[in-house]
Design a protein around this motif. Structure first.
Motif, PDB file in Angstrom:
ATOM      1  N   SER A 276       0.815  -1.217   0.000  1.00 44.71           N
ATOM      2  CA  SER A 276       0.000   0.000   0.000  1.00 44.71           C
ATOM      3  C   SER A 276       0.845   1.262   0.000  1.00 44.71           C
ATOM      4  CB  SER A 276      -0.927   0.009   1.221  1.00 44.71           C
ATOM      5  OG  SER A 276      -0.171   0.043   2.419  1.00 44.71           O
ATOM      6  N   ALA A 277       2.096   1.149   0.429  1.00 43.43           N
ATOM      7  CA  ALA A 277       2.974   2.330   0.487  1.00 43.43           C
ATOM      8  C   ALA A 277       3.836   2.451  -0.765  1.00 43.43           C
ATOM      9  CB  ALA A 277       3.862   2.254   1.717  1.00 43.43           C
ATOM     10  N   GLY A 278       3.406   1.823  -1.851  1.00 44.40           N
ATOM     11  CA  GLY A 278       4.165   1.926  -3.087  1.00 44.40           C
ATOM     12  C   GLY A 278       5.467   1.174  -3.047  1.00 44.40           C
ATOM     13  N   SER A 279       5.433  -0.022  -2.494  1.00 40.16           N
ATOM     14  CA  SER A 279       6.610  -0.905  -2.426  1.00 40.16           C
ATOM     15  C   SER A 279       7.751  -0.291  -1.616  1.00 40.16           C
ATOM     16  CB  SER A 279       7.099  -1.260  -3.836  1.00 40.16           C
ATOM     17  OG  SER A 279       6.105  -1.947  -4.552  1.00 40.16           O
ATOM     18  N   SER A 280       7.394   0.230  -0.444  1.00 40.97           N
ATOM     19  CA  SER A 280       8.414   0.772   0.464  1.00 40.97           C
ATOM     20  C   SER A 280       8.697  -0.244   1.572  1.00 40.97           C
ATOM     21  CB  SER A 280       7.934   2.087   1.091  1.00 40.97           C
ATOM     22  OG  SER A 280       8.844   2.512   2.097  1.00 40.97           O
ATOM     23  N   PRO A 281       9.882  -0.865   1.560  1.00 40.14           N
ATOM     24  CA  PRO A 281      10.169  -1.874   2.587  1.00 40.14           C
ATOM     25  C   PRO A 281      10.248  -1.290   3.989  1.00 40.14           C
ATOM     26  CG  PRO A 281      12.148  -1.359   1.332  1.00 40.14           C
ATOM     27  CD  PRO A 281      11.004  -0.691   0.632  1.00 40.14           C
ATOM     28  N   LEU A 282      10.733  -0.063   4.112  1.00 42.10           N
ATOM     29  CA  LEU A 282      10.858   0.542   5.437  1.00 42.10           C
ATOM     30  C   LEU A 282       9.492   0.795   6.064  1.00 42.10           C
ATOM     31  CD1 LEU A 282      13.803   3.059   4.907  1.00 42.10           C
ATOM     32  CD2 LEU A 282      13.852   0.740   5.828  1.00 42.10           C
ATOM     33  N   VAL A 283       8.534   1.204   5.238  1.00 41.32           N
ATOM     34  CA  VAL A 283       7.171   1.404   5.747  1.00 41.32           C
ATOM     35  C   VAL A 283       6.592   0.072   6.212  1.00 41.32           C
ATOM     36  CG1 VAL A 283       4.806   2.038   5.128  1.00 41.32           C
ATOM     37  CG2 VAL A 283       6.719   3.470   4.390  1.00 41.32           C
ATOM     38  N   GLY A 284       6.787  -0.967   5.407  1.00 42.48           N
ATOM     39  CA  GLY A 284       6.292  -2.287   5.786  1.00 42.48           C
ATOM     40  C   GLY A 284       6.902  -2.777   7.085  1.00 42.48           C
ATOM     41  N   MET A 285       8.205  -2.607   7.241  1.00 45.54           N
ATOM     42  CA  MET A 285       8.878  -3.059   8.463  1.00 45.54           C
ATOM     43  C   MET A 285       8.457  -2.222   9.663  1.00 45.54           C
ATOM     44  SD  MET A 285      12.691  -3.761   6.942  1.00 45.54           S
ATOM     45  CE  MET A 285      12.902  -4.856   5.538  1.00 45.54           C
ATOM     46  N   ALA A 286       8.344  -0.902   9.467  1.00 39.93           N
ATOM     47  CA  ALA A 286       7.927  -0.030  10.570  1.00 39.93           C
ATOM     48  C   ALA A 286       6.520  -0.374  11.033  1.00 39.93           C
ATOM     49  CB  ALA A 286       8.001   1.433  10.137  1.00 39.93           C
ATOM     50  N   ALA A 287       5.640  -0.681  10.080  1.00 36.88           N
ATOM     51  CA  ALA A 287       4.265  -1.050  10.442  1.00 36.88           C
ATOM     52  C   ALA A 287       4.259  -2.331  11.262  1.00 36.88           C
ATOM     53  CB  ALA A 287       3.422  -1.221   9.181  1.00 36.88           C
ATOM     54  N   ALA A 288       5.079  -3.304  10.869  1.00 43.79           N
ATOM     55  CA  ALA A 288       5.146  -4.568  11.607  1.00 43.79           C
ATOM     56  C   ALA A 288       5.681  -4.351  13.019  1.00 43.79           C
ATOM     57  CB  ALA A 288       6.039  -5.562  10.863  1.00 43.79           C
ATOM     58  N   ILE A 289       6.715  -3.539  13.153  1.00 42.88           N
ATOM     59  CA  ILE A 289       7.276  -3.253  14.485  1.00 42.88           C
ATOM     60  C   ILE A 289       6.255  -2.514  15.342  1.00 42.88           C
ATOM     61  CG2 ILE A 289       9.068  -2.010  15.746  1.00 42.88           C
ATOM     62  CD1 ILE A 289      10.120  -4.437  14.282  1.00 42.88           C
ATOM     63  N   GLY A 290       5.523  -1.586  14.720  1.00 42.07           N
ATOM     64  CA  GLY A 290       4.477  -0.858  15.457  1.00 42.07           C
ATOM     65  C   GLY A 290       3.405  -1.794  15.988  1.00 42.07           C
ATOM     66  N   VAL A 291       3.007  -2.753  15.164  1.00 39.81           N
ATOM     67  CA  VAL A 291       2.036  -3.761  15.609  1.00 39.81           C
ATOM     68  C   VAL A 291       2.613  -4.563  16.769  1.00 39.81           C
ATOM     69  CG1 VAL A 291       0.900  -5.916  14.953  1.00 39.81           C
ATOM     70  CG2 VAL A 291       0.794  -3.949  13.432  1.00 39.81           C
ATOM     71  N   GLY A 292       3.912  -4.875  16.693  1.00 42.31           N
ATOM     72  CA  GLY A 292       4.567  -5.609  17.778  1.00 42.31           C
ATOM     73  C   GLY A 292       4.505  -4.855  19.096  1.00 42.31           C
ATOM     74  N   VAL A 293       4.764  -3.556  19.048  1.00 41.24           N
ATOM     75  CA  VAL A 293       4.715  -2.741  20.270  1.00 41.24           C
ATOM     76  C   VAL A 293       3.310  -2.759  20.869  1.00 41.24           C
ATOM     77  CG1 VAL A 293       4.923  -0.405  21.198  1.00 41.24           C
ATOM     78  CG2 VAL A 293       6.626  -1.250  19.569  1.00 41.24           C
ATOM     79  N   VAL A 294       2.307  -2.562  20.016  1.00 41.90           N
ATOM     80  CA  VAL A 294       0.918  -2.542  20.492  1.00 41.90           C
ATOM     81  C   VAL A 294       0.537  -3.883  21.118  1.00 41.90           C
ATOM     82  CG1 VAL A 294      -1.500  -2.387  19.761  1.00 41.90           C
ATOM     83  CG2 VAL A 294       0.182  -0.774  18.860  1.00 41.90           C
ATOM     84  N   VAL A 295       0.872  -4.966  20.434  1.00 41.20           N
ATOM     85  CA  VAL A 295       0.539  -6.300  20.928  1.00 41.20           C
ATOM     86  C   VAL A 295       1.259  -6.588  22.242  1.00 41.20           C
ATOM     87  CG1 VAL A 295       0.871  -8.762  20.471  1.00 41.20           C
ATOM     88  CG2 VAL A 295      -0.061  -7.289  18.694  1.00 41.20           C
ATOM     89  N   GLY A 296       2.522  -6.189  22.337  1.00 39.01           N
ATOM     90  CA  GLY A 296       3.277  -6.408  23.569  1.00 39.01           C
ATOM     91  C   GLY A 296       2.695  -5.658  24.753  1.00 39.01           C
ATOM     92  N   VAL A 297       2.333  -4.407  24.526  1.00 33.50           N
ATOM     93  CA  VAL A 297       1.711  -3.611  25.597  1.00 33.50           C
ATOM     94  C   VAL A 297       0.384  -4.235  26.000  1.00 33.50           C
ATOM     95  CG1 VAL A 297       0.664  -1.386  26.151  1.00 33.50           C
ATOM     96  CG2 VAL A 297       2.855  -1.460  24.947  1.00 33.50           C
ATOM     97  N   LEU A 298      -0.385  -4.697  25.014  1.00 31.63           N
ATOM     98  CA  LEU A 298      -1.682  -5.315  25.299  1.00 31.63           C
ATOM     99  C   LEU A 298      -1.506  -6.581  26.137  1.00 31.63           C
ATOM    100  CD1 LEU A 298      -4.730  -5.348  24.858  1.00 31.63           C
ATOM    101  CD2 LEU A 298      -4.336  -6.585  22.705  1.00 31.63           C
ATOM    102  N   ASN A 299      -0.573  -7.442  25.739  1.00 31.86           N
ATOM    103  CA  ASN A 299      -0.317  -8.661  26.516  1.00 31.86           C
ATOM    104  C   ASN A 299       0.086  -8.324  27.948  1.00 31.86           C
ATOM    105  OD1 ASN A 299      -0.885 -10.517  24.537  1.00 31.86           O
ATOM    106  ND2 ASN A 299       1.227 -10.993  24.039  1.00 31.86           N
ATOM    107  N   GLY A 300       1.042  -7.406  28.070  1.00 31.50           N
ATOM    108  CA  GLY A 300       1.528  -7.035  29.399  1.00 31.50           C
ATOM    109  C   GLY A 300       0.453  -6.416  30.266  1.00 31.50           C
ATOM    110  N   ALA A 301      -0.377  -5.542  29.668  1.00 31.72           N
ATOM    111  CA  ALA A 301      -1.423  -4.856  30.431  1.00 31.72           C
ATOM    112  C   ALA A 301      -2.480  -5.842  30.927  1.00 31.72           C
ATOM    113  CB  ALA A 301      -2.072  -3.774  29.573  1.00 31.72           C
ATOM    114  N   VAL A 302      -2.864  -6.795  30.065  1.00 34.47           N
ATOM    115  CA  VAL A 302      -3.854  -7.795  30.465  1.00 34.47           C
ATOM    116  C   VAL A 302      -3.332  -8.616  31.634  1.00 34.47           C
ATOM    117  CG1 VAL A 302      -5.020  -9.923  29.740  1.00 34.47           C
ATOM    118  CG2 VAL A 302      -4.989  -7.940  28.218  1.00 34.47           C
TER     119      VAL A 302
END
Length: 338
Positions: free
Chosen positions: A101-127
């Motif tokens: 969706s970002a016009g074949s930008s690997p950095l955007v793809g990787m940043a999005a994945a890392i961002g999801v990781g942060v959110v999921v980690g905080v969610l697991n820890g908070a629960v």
């Protein structure tokens, strides 16, 4: 004045004993088991011990190794993360979809994945911390939920195509000093976590929390902060594993390639000497266990043995590891008289 033979050999004996103590009995057992597996399959297949196949094994265990390294941290802290495989699958899908969706930008793809990781980690820890839910139950729920989210956003199919991008191709096929890039990523991550655990106050606090959380709290350690941080670390590294999965398969995979990784990571950590109650373990033992599992899996595949036996072997090894821990701790087995 003459020196007796015993006096001359004593320093050497002490050095040998010190070296053995540094390696550890658990690690020596793993080294011996690994040597047996290598010798066995090497005798059955001439190509098994070739440099090419060794690289294949090393590359194949990279994703499992990354998850096992952070699983070690979580377990030492007194927790458990059964959702790391689903997290990797979700990150894989997100990285590929964001890349497209970002016009074949690997950095955007990787940043999005890392961002999801942060959110999921905080969610697991908070629960776990604020919801006061048992870590096993919370992350078991996460195992199902994150897999479901990955399937929903991808319609259950592989997403994107990344092998026309130089960065993803380099991650999947590139080499540095003769070793695959993916292996170097595991080496760097493992070394960083090893230094964190063994040579910093943060690492000492993590061991203290897992060993005796009450004493750690009385000593002024913020347990909530450390526990949430451990789950965030696990999720971020799981996201990195998801990115590597995307690079390796050429697309975002919601399930394929990530299913079963949680069992492998827990098995490796337990085999490597992590006490499932927390407070004990190390990265060296975990990596040896990862190598053992990888060598065994590759050997079974090379010999054409039904892949279902790999699951049998993993489950059996996990049981063996836990039984050994129970025997060493001296705790009474459930249901048996004291």
């Amino acid at each position: 004045m003459t020196t007796s033979t015993a006096e001359r050999t004593a320093p050497a004996a002490r050095r040998a004993g010190g070296a053995l103590a540094a390696v550890g009995g658990q690690n020596l057992s793993l080294i011996a088991a690994l040597a047996v597996v290598l010798a066995l399959f090497g005798s059955l297949n001439d190509n098994y011990l070739s440099w090419t196949n060794v690289q294949v094994i090393a590359e194949a265990v990279t994703i499992t190794g990354l998850l096992a390294v952070v699983q070690t941290v979580v377990i030492i802290c007194g927790g458990l993360d059964i959702s790391v495989g689903s997290q990797a699958g979700l990150a894989s899908v997100v990285s590929a979809m964001a890349f497209t969706s970002a016009g074949s930008s690997p950095l955007v793809g990787m940043a999005a994945a890392i961002g999801v990781g942060v959110v999921v980690g905080v969610l697991n820890g908070a629960v776990i911390v604020y919801g006061r839910v048992n870590a096993t139950i919370a992350t078991l729920a996460g195992l199902a939920a994150y897999k479901g989210v990955a399937q929903l956003i991808s319609n259950g199919a592989a997403q994107g195509y990344v092998l026309n991008d130089a960065v993803f191709v380099f991650l999947s096929r590139g080499k540095i000093a003769g070793l695959p890039v993916m292996v170097w990523i595991l080496i760097v991550a493992a070394a960083a976590v090893h230094v964190l655990l063994k040579y910093t106050d943060i690492g000492r606090n993590i061991y203290a929390i897992g060993g005796n959380p009450t004493a750690a709290r009385l000593a002024g350690i913020n347990l909530n902060k450390y526990l949430i941080s451990a789950y965030v670390l696990a999720a971020v590294v799981a996201a990195v594993a998801g990115i590597l999965l995307t690079a390796r398969t050429g697309s975002g995979q919601p399930v394929s390639g990530s299913e079963g990784l949680e069992l492998k990571s827990i098995t490796a950590a337990a085999l490597g000497g992590c006490a499932l109650k927390g407070g004990k373990g190390g990265i060296g033992g975990t990596l040896l266990a990862v190598a053992l599992l990888g060598a065994l899996e590759n050997g079974l595949t090379v010999q054409g043995i039904n892949s279902f036996w790999q699951n049998v072997a993993q489950g059996s090894l996990l049981v063996v590891a836990v039984v050994i821990q129970q025997r060493r701790s001296g705790e009474r087995a459930v249901g048996l008289p004291g």
